[in-house]
Enzyme design. Structure first.
Site, PDB file in Angstrom:
ATOM      1  N   CYS A   7       0.872  -1.187   0.000  1.00 39.41           N
ATOM      2  CA  CYS A   7       0.000   0.000   0.000  1.00 39.41           C
ATOM      3  C   CYS A   7       0.905   1.232   0.000  1.00 39.41           C
ATOM      4  CB  CYS A   7      -0.973  -0.021   1.177  1.00 39.41           C
ATOM      5  SG  CYS A   7      -0.206   0.013   2.809  1.00 39.41           S
ATOM      6  N   ASN A  10       2.253   1.434   4.405  1.00 43.22           N
ATOM      7  CA  ASN A  10       2.548   0.159   5.087  1.00 43.22           C
ATOM      8  C   ASN A  10       2.224   0.225   6.583  1.00 43.22           C
ATOM      9  OD1 ASN A  10       5.414  -2.040   5.698  1.00 43.22           O
ATOM     10  ND2 ASN A  10       3.338  -2.591   5.183  1.00 43.22           N
ATOM     11  N   CYS A  12      -1.560   0.852   7.358  1.00 45.28           N
ATOM     12  CA  CYS A  12      -3.010   0.597   7.471  1.00 45.28           C
ATOM     13  C   CYS A  12      -3.428  -0.662   6.714  1.00 45.28           C
ATOM     14  CB  CYS A  12      -3.817   1.783   6.949  1.00 45.28           C
ATOM     15  SG  CYS A  12      -3.629   3.291   7.928  1.00 45.28           S
ATOM     16  N   ARG A  13      -3.409  -0.620   5.372  1.00 47.13           N
ATOM     17  CA  ARG A  13      -3.982  -1.709   4.582  1.00 47.13           C
ATOM     18  C   ARG A  13      -3.071  -2.918   4.443  1.00 47.13           C
ATOM     19  NH1 ARG A  13      -5.209   2.219  -0.331  1.00 47.13           N
ATOM     20  NH2 ARG A  13      -3.317   3.095   0.593  1.00 47.13           N
ATOM     21  N   SER A  14      -1.824  -2.700   3.993  1.00 44.07           N
ATOM     22  CA  SER A  14      -0.993  -3.878   3.686  1.00 44.07           C
ATOM     23  C   SER A  14      -0.592  -4.690   4.931  1.00 44.07           C
ATOM     24  CB  SER A  14       0.222  -3.511   2.822  1.00 44.07           C
ATOM     25  OG  SER A  14       1.061  -2.579   3.451  1.00 44.07           O
ATOM     26  N   ASP A 121      -8.016   3.999   0.708  1.00 45.11           N
ATOM     27  CA  ASP A 121      -7.110   4.416   1.780  1.00 45.11           C
ATOM     28  C   ASP A 121      -7.958   4.859   2.983  1.00 45.11           C
ATOM     29  OD1 ASP A 121      -5.330   5.663   3.418  1.00 45.11           O
ATOM     30  OD2 ASP A 121      -4.385   6.859   1.842  1.00 45.11           O
TER      31      ASP A 121
HETATM   32  P1  4NP Z   1      -1.826   2.815   4.049  1.00 50.92           P
HETATM   33  O1  4NP Z   1      -2.511   4.151   4.613  1.00 50.92           O
HETATM   34  O2  4NP Z   1      -1.258   3.164   2.709  1.00 50.92           O
HETATM   35  O3  4NP Z   1      -2.968   1.864   3.950  1.00 50.92           O
HETATM   36  O4  4NP Z   1      -0.776   2.399   5.054  1.00 50.92           O
HETATM   37  C1  4NP Z   1      -1.819   5.353   4.715  1.00 50.92           C
HETATM   38  C2  4NP Z   1      -0.972   5.579   5.762  1.00 50.92           C
HETATM   39  C3  4NP Z   1      -0.323   6.788   5.896  1.00 50.92           C
HETATM   40  C4  4NP Z   1      -0.545   7.787   4.957  1.00 50.92           C
HETATM   41  C5  4NP Z   1      -1.400   7.553   3.890  1.00 50.92           C
HETATM   42  C6  4NP Z   1      -2.034   6.342   3.775  1.00 50.92           C
HETATM   43  N1  4NP Z   1       0.071   9.033   5.106  1.00 50.92           N
HETATM   44  O5  4NP Z   1      -0.196   9.929   4.273  1.00 50.92           O
HETATM   45  O6  4NP Z   1       0.893   9.207   6.015  1.00 50.92           O
END
Ligand code: 4NP
Length: 152
Positions: A7, A10, A12-14, A121
């Site tokens: 993602c 790294n 939240c989703r992955s 996201d």
């Molecule tokens: P992820 O979510 O890609 O599912 O881990 C996010 C985590 C952090 C951010 C964006 C999306 N950020 O902008 O910091």
């Protein structure tokens, strides 16, 4: 079968995708890891909301730590599942050849091939977003397990 979940951050989703699949492949000859295309959260634990939703369903991801995707991941992994169109493009842009490119897929295409649906996201949203992400990843990883059992 070596699988990488990717993602943006790294956190939240992955990591959730990794934790859910890890539980399902315990008795199979397979491995799973996760990474982010961005470096903002390298070394960090998953977002508390992802840890919480995992825990609700019996998945512990609190020990995972963020790392950034690298080109060497194309060498180690057989399949690279990306969460959304942006991650997909970013990973594909790092591919060095057609063999690398063939490893990259949007994860929800395992549920509905060719649909190009995204795992949204959830970072800036509320708890329901994490619930939705969990449900999508649970379904997608069921399909991935079926594939692994059928020999990849
Ligand atoms: P992820 O979510 O890609 O599912 O881990 C996010 C985590 C952090 C951010 C964006 C999306 N950020 O902008 O910091």
């Amino acid at each position: 079968m070596k699988i990488l979940m990717v993602c943006l951050g790294n956190i939240c989703r992955s990591p959730l995708a990794e934790g859910i699949l890890r539980e399902k492949i315990k008795d199979l000859d397979a491995e799973v890891d996760s990474a982010g295309t961005a470096s903002y959260h390298v070394g960090e634990a998953p977002d508390p909301r992802s840890i919480k939703i995992g825990r609700k369903y019996g998945i512990n991801i609190s020990d995972l730590r963020g790392r950034q995707f690298t080109e060497a991941d194309f060498d180690h992994f057989d399949k690279i599942y990306t969460m959304d169109a942006s991650n997909y493009r970013n990973v594909l842009n790092r591919a060095r050849n057609d063999e690398d490119k063939a490893k990259v897929e949007l994860i929800l295409n395992e549920i509905e091939p060719g649909s190009d649906r995204e795992v949204p996201d959830p970072y800036y949203g509320g708890d329901q977003g994490f619930e939705d992400v969990y449900r999508m990843l649970d379904q997608a990883t069921d399909q991935i397990v079926k594939k692994i059992k059928n020999g990849g």
